[in-house]
Design a protein around this motif. Structure first.
Motif, PDB file in Angstrom:
ATOM      1  N   THR A 386       0.774  -1.183  -0.025  1.00 54.09           N
ATOM      2  CA  THR A 386       0.069  -0.046   0.033  1.00 54.09           C
ATOM      3  C   THR A 386       0.918   1.164  -0.043  1.00 54.09           C
ATOM      4  O   THR A 386       1.890   1.149   0.442  1.00 54.09           O
ATOM      5  CB  THR A 386      -0.837   0.159   1.178  1.00 54.09           C
ATOM      6  OG1 THR A 386      -0.265   0.300   2.397  1.00 54.09           O
ATOM      7  CG2 THR A 386      -1.879  -1.275   1.588  1.00 54.09           C
ATOM      8  N   VAL A 387       0.380   2.286  -0.520  1.00 53.67           N
ATOM      9  CA  VAL A 387       1.052   3.577  -0.723  1.00 53.67           C
ATOM     10  C   VAL A 387       0.092   4.849  -0.591  1.00 53.67           C
ATOM     11  O   VAL A 387      -0.881   4.620  -1.267  1.00 53.67           O
ATOM     12  CB  VAL A 387       1.755   3.483  -1.842  1.00 53.67           C
ATOM     13  CG1 VAL A 387       0.994   3.437  -3.135  1.00 53.67           C
ATOM     14  CG2 VAL A 387       2.828   4.791  -2.119  1.00 53.67           C
ATOM     15  N   GLY A 388       0.579   5.813  -0.271  1.00 54.17           N
ATOM     16  CA  GLY A 388      -0.151   7.242  -0.485  1.00 54.17           C
ATOM     17  C   GLY A 388      -0.977   7.920   0.696  1.00 54.17           C
ATOM     18  O   GLY A 388      -1.011   8.904   0.828  1.00 54.17           O
ATOM     19  N   ARG A 516       5.058   4.986  12.581  1.00 51.79           N
ATOM     20  CA  ARG A 516       3.554   5.028  11.930  1.00 51.79           C
ATOM     21  C   ARG A 516       3.409   6.541  11.700  1.00 51.79           C
ATOM     22  O   ARG A 516       3.621   7.444  12.539  1.00 51.79           O
ATOM     23  CB  ARG A 516       2.510   4.734  13.367  1.00 51.79           C
ATOM     24  CG  ARG A 516       1.215   5.103  12.978  1.00 51.79           C
ATOM     25  CD  ARG A 516       0.533   4.848  14.203  1.00 51.79           C
ATOM     26  NE  ARG A 516      -1.074   5.115  13.837  1.00 51.79           N
ATOM     27  CZ  ARG A 516      -1.807   3.927  13.683  1.00 51.79           C
ATOM     28  NH1 ARG A 516      -1.471   2.801  13.764  1.00 51.79           N
ATOM     29  NH2 ARG A 516      -3.003   4.201  13.527  1.00 51.79           N
ATOM     30  N   ILE A 517       3.061   6.776  10.302  1.00 48.09           N
ATOM     31  CA  ILE A 517       2.924   7.992  10.018  1.00 48.09           C
ATOM     32  C   ILE A 517       1.333   8.600  10.095  1.00 48.09           C
ATOM     33  O   ILE A 517       0.563   7.893   9.830  1.00 48.09           O
ATOM     34  CB  ILE A 517       2.969   8.130   8.299  1.00 48.09           C
ATOM     35  CG1 ILE A 517       4.455   7.380   7.979  1.00 48.09           C
ATOM     36  CG2 ILE A 517       2.860   9.659   7.683  1.00 48.09           C
ATOM     37  CD1 ILE A 517       5.566   7.872   8.590  1.00 48.09           C
ATOM     38  N   THR A 518       1.173   9.615  10.824  1.00 48.32           N
ATOM     39  CA  THR A 518       0.054  10.106  11.289  1.00 48.32           C
ATOM     40  C   THR A 518      -0.638  11.009  10.166  1.00 48.32           C
ATOM     41  O   THR A 518      -1.942  11.316  10.410  1.00 48.32           O
ATOM     42  CB  THR A 518       0.037  10.776  12.590  1.00 48.32           C
ATOM     43  OG1 THR A 518       1.139  11.729  12.853  1.00 48.32           O
ATOM     44  CG2 THR A 518       0.404   9.618  13.523  1.00 48.32           C
ATOM     45  N   SER A 528      -7.709  10.708  -1.223  1.00 50.96           N
ATOM     46  CA  SER A 528      -7.576   9.348  -2.195  1.00 50.96           C
ATOM     47  C   SER A 528      -6.036   9.251  -2.553  1.00 50.96           C
ATOM     48  O   SER A 528      -5.938   8.799  -3.893  1.00 50.96           O
ATOM     49  CB  SER A 528      -8.599   9.426  -3.498  1.00 50.96           C
ATOM     50  OG  SER A 528      -9.752   9.710  -3.163  1.00 50.96           O
ATOM     51  N   GLY A 529      -5.401   9.310  -1.584  1.00 51.45           N
ATOM     52  CA  GLY A 529      -3.795   9.548  -1.581  1.00 51.45           C
ATOM     53  C   GLY A 529      -3.297  10.456  -2.682  1.00 51.45           C
ATOM     54  O   GLY A 529      -2.083  10.382  -2.994  1.00 51.45           O
ATOM     55  N   HIS A 530      -4.173  11.448  -3.106  1.00 54.22           N
ATOM     56  CA  HIS A 530      -3.756  12.607  -3.908  1.00 54.22           C
ATOM     57  C   HIS A 530      -3.280  13.953  -2.932  1.00 54.22           C
ATOM     58  O   HIS A 530      -4.393  14.132  -2.195  1.00 54.22           O
ATOM     59  CB  HIS A 530      -4.724  12.796  -5.038  1.00 54.22           C
ATOM     60  CG  HIS A 530      -5.040  11.824  -5.871  1.00 54.22           C
ATOM     61  ND1 HIS A 530      -5.945  11.615  -6.362  1.00 54.22           N
ATOM     62  CD2 HIS A 530      -3.934  10.597  -6.181  1.00 54.22           C
ATOM     63  CE1 HIS A 530      -5.860  10.447  -7.463  1.00 54.22           C
ATOM     64  NE2 HIS A 530      -4.777  10.051  -7.122  1.00 54.22           N
TER      65      HIS A 530
HETATM   66  O1  PRX Z   1       1.329  12.232   4.006  1.00 53.03           O
HETATM   67  C1  PRX Z   1       2.088  11.350   3.276  1.00 53.03           C
HETATM   68  C2  PRX Z   1       1.310  10.468   2.402  1.00 53.03           C
HETATM   69  O2  PRX Z   1       1.449  11.034   1.137  1.00 53.03           O
HETATM   70  C3  PRX Z   1       2.269  12.186   1.317  1.00 53.03           C
HETATM   71  C4  PRX Z   1       3.102  12.121  -0.086  1.00 53.03           C
HETATM   72  O3  PRX Z   1       2.339  12.368  -1.298  1.00 53.03           O
HETATM   73  P1  PRX Z   1       2.770  12.281  -2.777  1.00 53.03           P
HETATM   74  O4  PRX Z   1       3.937  13.175  -2.731  1.00 53.03           O
HETATM   75  O5  PRX Z   1       1.764  12.432  -3.518  1.00 53.03           O
HETATM   76  O6  PRX Z   1       3.332  10.905  -2.826  1.00 53.03           O
HETATM   77  C5  PRX Z   1       2.207   9.659  -2.706  1.00 53.03           C
HETATM   78  C6  PRX Z   1       3.146   8.341  -3.269  1.00 53.03           C
HETATM   79  C7  PRX Z   1       4.156   8.012  -2.647  1.00 53.03           C
HETATM   80  C8  PRX Z   1       3.172  11.964   2.593  1.00 53.03           C
HETATM   81  O7  PRX Z   1       3.826  13.403   2.892  1.00 53.03           O
HETATM   82  N1  PRX Z   1       1.848   9.057   2.289  1.00 53.03           N
HETATM   83  C9  PRX Z   1       2.533   8.460   1.463  1.00 53.03           C
HETATM   84  N2  PRX Z   1       2.505   7.221   1.717  1.00 53.03           N
HETATM   85  C10 PRX Z   1       2.006   7.033   3.141  1.00 53.03           C
HETATM   86  C11 PRX Z   1       1.554   8.174   3.500  1.00 53.03           C
HETATM   87  N3  PRX Z   1       0.871   8.411   4.611  1.00 53.03           N
HETATM   88  C12 PRX Z   1       0.923   7.123   5.423  1.00 53.03           C
HETATM   89  N4  PRX Z   1       1.311   5.959   5.106  1.00 53.03           N
HETATM   90  C13 PRX Z   1       1.800   5.858   4.018  1.00 53.03           C
HETATM   91  N5  PRX Z   1       2.421   4.475   3.645  1.00 53.03           N
END
Ligand code: PRX
Length: 651
Positions: A386-388, A516-518, A528-530
């Motif tokens: 998972t990512v984003g 753990r990233i908060t 939506s990860g954007h």
């Molecule tokens: O807040 C974090 C979150 O997405 C941000 C980066 O966004 P972007 O540059 O668009 O890249 C997304 C794809 C790498 C970060 O500052 N973020 C990304 N991955 C995670 C995450 N938050 C929590 N867990 C993750 N695995």
């Protein structure tokens, strides 16, 4: 053949991590030995000298400066001898009835060379900026790699951005060339990409050529002298290269630190910034993290569901997998078309081994229940990722139980556009995973948690450390600058805390050193990860003639992670709020793109401001989150009555 720098055990992770921090130059120089260089940085035997020059003050970061290479020789040519007929890219179209395309490394080489010739024929030179605005077709990968082959700097723009956003990016990068499609399929929609480009080009005097690939056969206007068809150009280049003795285009010699691409991303100010990555460091980082995080094994099929318009697609559809000689599955469509079983069909059909997607997609597919999984063979899956955005435990467990059948490690990869590739993540099956935790830093990454003043955060009695996430040393994949404005790079990332890269994220560390990233601690939303800046959305809303002022905050959203909540003061000229709401949505779509449309718009008479006129977002955030009682300190408010009014009108 196994890769010597692929970590095989937790002990090796610990040893490699230690070495990477204590002797970063020797560590990365030995990994660099496994790539194809045109001119090596160091005379043999002197590994470890001058691999890295850096200071975070300016900032100046150089890895392998003076060495030369071309990333496409590493992503393509070096695999031709033993993997020429292996699939480099498997392309799954938007509609399952359409033909799958399998692009072997031989074919990829041919197409990339042809396209590099097309660029050359049209006057593109090393260092020129080429904007790419295409759907998810293999030609997008050819375009990206064709630019890299000739040394042009690509700037891919996600297909969901509006003409205005494209115009701003074209202007910022002073791009002279565009590669686009007539249209793109996304589920049951056709997005008229070329027509968006036409709008973006009104008044533009810089762009010389627009190359148009035919995907949807949507009617397009083709301006004589400027607009040319991809197919004609490719045919011509093929004949030309064949006459010169075969389809091969010599790869341009690039300095390790020559820019490879620009990718625009949102920050806390109104204007997106062009993050710049360079050739060698980015290549090493995407390759190293791809092989280690996903534990890719030769012959496996890697399916990253991102769009190449975002960094995840750059790093884990194109450069990471291809530099490792992997098979990368590229999907044109959306997870819910023709139905919510689409991802599982693809996994079954292509016997996918690694699936890498966003928590948003998981939550959205979860909401359809288990029916879409019926009869789908997911037994080929070995690793999930998972990512984003942060992943909630419920989604993590659902992914683990129903997709991985509790047999696949899940990697929670934390990283950013600016970091080039994963920085904090477990390594599949090698280091432990923990739901909701990105866990351990990659070799080369030394994170720290600091308070507002940059002091190390203390550990509390539960063994937890909380703070703002910073990194104190450069790694090969870190951004080098923001295009055309180095000072902006400094102030954004390197000025908040002296000698530290500031991520903009908050995090917690436990006694095992797991992170753990908060979420973001700045004015950036993650929808939506954007990544979307609140200031950017406010600017767009304020462009509507009926708006006096606005304030935008995020609120928890079940599927999207975060939703966009806009508080708007309108001039009440038309008296029809519903219509004004629609007008605002239309305006935001026009100015940024549909992805930035607020989920909620609340009309208010005033905004909570301090006496000096600053909007107190903290209060708005609380209200948007549904908090009505504990709004924190409100004594500095100019007019406390507006808060009650806003609370009463909450949507
Ligand atoms: O807040 C974090 C979150 O997405 C941000 C980066 O966004 P972007 O540059 O668009 O890249 C997304 C794809 C790498 C970060 O500052 N973020 C990304 N991955 C995670 C995450 N938050 C929590 N867990 C993750 N695995």
């Amino acid at each position: 053949m196994s890769v010597p720098y692929q970590i095989k055990s937790i002990e090796q992770y610990q040893a490699d991590y230690k070495k990477s921090i204590e002797e970063p130059e020797a560590f990365w120089a030995s990994i660099a030995e496994h790539f194809v260089w045109k001119r090596k940085c160091l005379p043999a035997g002197e590994a470890g000298k001058n691999v890295l020059n850096w200071n975070f003050k300016e900032p100046k970061i150089e890895w392998f400066a003076g060495a030369t290479l071309n990333i496409t020789e590493n992503c393509i040519d070096r695999h031709l001898a033993d993997k020429g007929e292996q699939a480099a890219i498997i392309w799954e179209p938007n509609h399952p009835d359409e033909r799958v395309r399998v692009v072997t490394y031989n074919r990829l080489h041919k197409r990339v060379c042809q396209f590099a010739q097309v660029l050359k024929n049209n006057g593109v030179k090393k260092g020129d900026r080429v904007c790419i605005y295409m759907g998810m077709v293999p030609e997008l990968a050819y375009a990206v790699l064709g630019c890299a082959r000739i040394g042009a700097i690509h700037s891919v723009i996600f297909g969901g951005f509006s003409a205005q956003s494209i115009a701003d990016r074209l202007e910022d990068a002073q791009a002279e060339f565009i590669v686009t499609c007539d249209g793109a399929y996304r589920g049951d929609k056709v997005i008229p990409l070329k027509s968006v480009i036409d709008d973006a080009l009104i008044g533009n005097k810089v762009v010389k050529k627009v190359i148009v690939y035919t995907r949807t056969r949507t009617p397009v206007s083709m301006l004589k002298g400027r607009d040319i068809w991809w197919e004609d150009e490719m045919d011509h280049a093929e004949t030309q290269l064949e006459q010169q003795g075969g389809i091969h285009f010599p790869a341009e010699e690039m300095d390790a630190e020559d820019p490879l691409f620009i990718l625009y991303t949102s920050g806390s100010t109104g204007k997106p910034k062009g993050v710049v990555h360079t050739s060698a460091g980015y290549m090493l980082w995407t390759n190293y993290t791809f092989l280690n995080v996903f534990q890719y094994k030769p012959g496996q099929i890697h399916f990253c569901t991102a769009d190449i318009g975002w960094i995840t697609g750059h790093s884990y559809i194109v450069y990471g997998p291809l530099s490792a000689g992997a098979t990368s599955l590229m999907f044109e469509g959306v997870p819910t078309f023709p139905d919510a079983g689409r991802f599982w069909d693809i996994v079954d059909k292509h016997q996918v081994n690694i699936l890498y997607t966003a928590p948003t997609a998981i939550r959205s597919l979860m909401s359809f229940g288990l029916e879409p999984l019926q009869g789908k063979d997911l037994s080929s899956l070995k690793v999930l990722g998972t990512v984003g955005e942060p992943i909630n435990e419920e989604a993590w467990n659902w992914y683990d139980e129903n997709i991985g059948k509790k047999k696949c490690p899940i990697v929670d990869t934390w990283w950013q556009t600016e970091t080039g590739g994963c920085l904090i993540s477990n390594l599949a099956g090698i280091t432990p995973s923990r739901p909701g935790w990105a866990t351990l830093p990659m070799p080369g990454i030394s994170p720290k948690l600091v308070d507002e003043n940059g002091n190390d955060s203390p550990e509390d009695e539960d063994g937890l450390t909380k703070g703002n996430l910073v990194i104190d040393k450069p790694w090969p994949g870190i951004l080098r600058t923001t295009w055309g404005d180095h000072e902006r790079c400094r102030t954004n990332y390197f000025a908040t805390y002296e000698n530290l890269y500031f991520t903009g994220d908050g995090a917690i560390k436990d006694e095992n050193g797991f992170y753990r990233i908060t979420g973001r601690v700045d004015d950036v939303l993650n929808v939506s990860g954007h990544r979307i800046g609140t200031a950017e959305v406010e600017n767009a809303i304020n462009m509507h003639s009926g708006v006096v002022e606005s304030a935008v905050v995020g609120y928890p959203h079940e599927i999207k992670g975060q939703g966009i909540y806009a508080f708007v003061i309108d001039n009440n000229l038309h008296g029809d709020e519903e219509l004004t709401r629609k007008d605002i949505l239309q305006t935001v779509s026009r100015v940024i793109g549909p992805i930035a449309k607020p989920d909620k718009i609340q009309f208010v008479k005033g905004l909570p401001k301090t006496r000096s006129g600053k909007i107190m977002r903290r209060i708005l955030r609380k209200i948007a989150e549904g908090e009505t009682e504990n709004l924190g300190d409100t004594t500095t408010l100019l007019d406390p009555n507006v808060v009650d009014e806003i609370k009463n009108g909450k949507l």
